[in-house]
Write a protein that holds these residues in place. Structure first.
Motif, PDB file in Angstrom:
ATOM      1  N   PRO A  38       0.907  -1.207  -0.062  1.00 39.72           N
ATOM      2  CA  PRO A  38       0.022   0.049   0.032  1.00 39.72           C
ATOM      3  C   PRO A  38       0.712   1.218   0.126  1.00 39.72           C
ATOM      4  O   PRO A  38       1.943   1.402   0.499  1.00 39.72           O
ATOM      5  N   LEU A  39       0.455   2.142  -0.743  1.00 44.43           N
ATOM      6  CA  LEU A  39       1.121   3.507  -0.801  1.00 44.43           C
ATOM      7  C   LEU A  39       0.711   4.414   0.299  1.00 44.43           C
ATOM      8  O   LEU A  39      -0.236   4.412   0.665  1.00 44.43           O
ATOM      9  N   GLY A  40       1.764   5.017   0.789  1.00 51.94           N
ATOM     10  CA  GLY A  40       1.493   6.031   2.193  1.00 51.94           C
ATOM     11  C   GLY A  40       1.279   7.242   1.751  1.00 51.94           C
ATOM     12  O   GLY A  40       1.132   7.725   0.506  1.00 51.94           O
ATOM     13  N   LYS A  41       1.369   7.974   2.855  1.00 48.35           N
ATOM     14  CA  LYS A  41       0.710   9.576   2.610  1.00 48.35           C
ATOM     15  C   LYS A  41       1.773  10.250   1.551  1.00 48.35           C
ATOM     16  O   LYS A  41       1.033  10.862   0.560  1.00 48.35           O
ATOM     17  N   TYR A  42       2.924  10.384   1.624  1.00 50.42           N
ATOM     18  CA  TYR A  42       3.829  11.002   1.112  1.00 50.42           C
ATOM     19  C   TYR A  42       3.814  10.496  -0.613  1.00 50.42           C
ATOM     20  O   TYR A  42       3.983  11.126  -1.719  1.00 50.42           O
ATOM     21  N   SER A  46       6.271   3.077 -18.462  1.00 48.86           N
ATOM     22  CA  SER A  46       7.514   2.183 -18.238  1.00 48.86           C
ATOM     23  C   SER A  46       7.503   1.362 -17.015  1.00 48.86           C
ATOM     24  O   SER A  46       8.383   0.465 -16.668  1.00 48.86           O
ATOM     25  N   GLU A  47       6.227   1.479 -16.421  1.00 48.32           N
ATOM     26  CA  GLU A  47       6.172   0.555 -15.277  1.00 48.32           C
ATOM     27  C   GLU A  47       6.974   0.935 -14.005  1.00 48.32           C
ATOM     28  O   GLU A  47       7.461   0.081 -13.082  1.00 48.32           O
ATOM     29  N   LYS A  48       7.517   1.917 -14.056  1.00 52.44           N
ATOM     30  CA  LYS A  48       8.089   2.363 -12.872  1.00 52.44           C
ATOM     31  C   LYS A  48       7.506   3.430 -11.922  1.00 52.44           C
ATOM     32  O   LYS A  48       8.299   4.011 -10.894  1.00 52.44           O
ATOM     33  N   LEU A  49       6.367   3.619 -12.157  1.00 52.98           N
ATOM     34  CA  LEU A  49       5.530   4.821 -11.396  1.00 52.98           C
ATOM     35  C   LEU A  49       5.421   4.245  -9.775  1.00 52.98           C
ATOM     36  O   LEU A  49       5.878   5.075  -8.848  1.00 52.98           O
ATOM     37  N   PHE A  50       5.152   3.129  -9.759  1.00 54.38           N
ATOM     38  CA  PHE A  50       4.684   2.587  -8.350  1.00 54.38           C
ATOM     39  C   PHE A  50       6.018   2.498  -7.600  1.00 54.38           C
ATOM     40  O   PHE A  50       5.984   2.643  -6.573  1.00 54.38           O
ATOM     41  N   PRO A  51       7.219   1.754  -8.092  1.00 52.26           N
ATOM     42  CA  PRO A  51       8.258   1.710  -7.352  1.00 52.26           C
ATOM     43  C   PRO A  51       8.901   3.080  -6.952  1.00 52.26           C
ATOM     44  O   PRO A  51       9.331   3.297  -5.878  1.00 52.26           O
ATOM     45  N   HIS A  52       8.773   4.197  -7.984  1.00 52.38           N
ATOM     46  CA  HIS A  52       8.996   5.469  -7.619  1.00 52.38           C
ATOM     47  C   HIS A  52       8.418   5.888  -6.326  1.00 52.38           C
ATOM     48  O   HIS A  52       9.050   6.579  -5.509  1.00 52.38           O
ATOM     49  N   LEU A  53       7.016   5.839  -6.469  1.00 48.55           N
ATOM     50  CA  LEU A  53       6.014   6.274  -5.358  1.00 48.55           C
ATOM     51  C   LEU A  53       6.711   5.730  -4.198  1.00 48.55           C
ATOM     52  O   LEU A  53       6.520   6.070  -3.035  1.00 48.55           O
ATOM     53  N   THR A  94      11.630   7.277   1.787  1.00 47.66           N
ATOM     54  CA  THR A  94      12.498   8.355   2.027  1.00 47.66           C
ATOM     55  C   THR A  94      11.914   9.222   2.567  1.00 47.66           C
ATOM     56  O   THR A  94      12.596  10.015   3.551  1.00 47.66           O
ATOM     57  N   ALA A  95      10.647   9.727   2.341  1.00 51.10           N
ATOM     58  CA  ALA A  95      10.063  10.921   3.178  1.00 51.10           C
ATOM     59  C   ALA A  95       9.989  10.452   4.403  1.00 51.10           C
ATOM     60  O   ALA A  95      10.137  11.466   5.505  1.00 51.10           O
ATOM     61  N   ASN A  96       9.463   9.115   4.879  1.00 53.44           N
ATOM     62  CA  ASN A  96       9.102   8.963   6.233  1.00 53.44           C
ATOM     63  C   ASN A  96      10.490   8.880   7.113  1.00 53.44           C
ATOM     64  O   ASN A  96      10.454   9.520   8.108  1.00 53.44           O
ATOM     65  N   ARG A  97      11.431   8.443   6.467  1.00 52.52           N
ATOM     66  CA  ARG A  97      12.939   8.447   6.818  1.00 52.52           C
ATOM     67  C   ARG A  97      13.446   9.968   7.374  1.00 52.52           C
ATOM     68  O   ARG A  97      14.042  10.018   8.351  1.00 52.52           O
ATOM     69  N   VAL A 121      10.162  18.382   3.945  1.00 53.25           N
ATOM     70  CA  VAL A 121       9.774  17.075   2.986  1.00 53.25           C
ATOM     71  C   VAL A 121       9.233  17.580   2.009  1.00 53.25           C
ATOM     72  O   VAL A 121       9.533  16.736   0.801  1.00 53.25           O
ATOM     73  N   LYS A 122       8.094  18.077   1.931  1.00 56.48           N
ATOM     74  CA  LYS A 122       7.550  18.444   0.749  1.00 56.48           C
ATOM     75  C   LYS A 122       8.148  19.112  -0.253  1.00 56.48           C
ATOM     76  O   LYS A 122       8.316  18.814  -1.621  1.00 56.48           O
ATOM     77  N   LEU A 123       8.965  20.179   0.244  1.00 54.93           N
ATOM     78  CA  LEU A 123       9.859  20.924  -0.733  1.00 54.93           C
ATOM     79  C   LEU A 123      11.202  20.221  -1.274  1.00 54.93           C
ATOM     80  O   LEU A 123      11.382  20.162  -2.418  1.00 54.93           O
ATOM     81  N   GLU A 124      11.609  19.112  -0.435  1.00 56.06           N
ATOM     82  CA  GLU A 124      12.899  18.338  -0.856  1.00 56.06           C
ATOM     83  C   GLU A 124      12.418  17.216  -1.865  1.00 56.06           C
ATOM     84  O   GLU A 124      12.926  16.776  -2.852  1.00 56.06           O
ATOM     85  N   LEU A 125      11.470  16.556  -1.796  1.00 59.75           N
ATOM     86  CA  LEU A 125      10.979  15.449  -2.205  1.00 59.75           C
ATOM     87  C   LEU A 125       9.673  15.219  -2.673  1.00 59.75           C
ATOM     88  O   LEU A 125       9.743  14.739  -4.216  1.00 59.75           O
TER      89      LEU A 125
END
Length: 90
Positions: free
Chosen positions: A1-5, A27-34, A40-43, A83-87
């Motif tokens: 499941p995809l989180g908030k960020y 290219s089927e890279k959207l979900f891995p990217h998200l 990364t945003a949570n960390r 986090v919003k500005l950076e990521l």
């Protein structure tokens, strides 16, 4: 499941970076990217909160619970903006 960020990043890409969104989608890279953005945003949120607590010491939780809650909410809001500005919006 995809989180908030991850969801925030997806919405941003759909609304403001349509060519990139469609390229990632096709290219089927959207979900891995998200997922990577979400992790990364949570960390990053955790690390920023720790750093901000070092710079701005917290009030005593036992004697002033409401002040402490307000302080923590304020730190979280600051960290989330960073986090919003950076990521998310980059």
């Amino acid at each position: 499941p995809l989180g908030k960020y991850g969801r925030m990043r997806k919405q941003y890409l759909q609304e403001h970076r349509k060519p990139l969104f469609h390229s990632l989608l096709l290219s089927e890279k959207l979900f891995p990217h998200l997922l990577e953005i979400d992790k990364t945003a949570n960390r990053r949120m955790e690390q920023i909160m720790i750093d901000l607590q070092k710079v701005q010491p917290a009030p005593n939780k036992m004697t002033g619970q409401m002040e402490w809650v307000g302080y923590m909410n304020n730190l979280k809001a600051q960290a989330e903006e960073i986090v919003k500005l950076e990521l998310i919006y980059d």
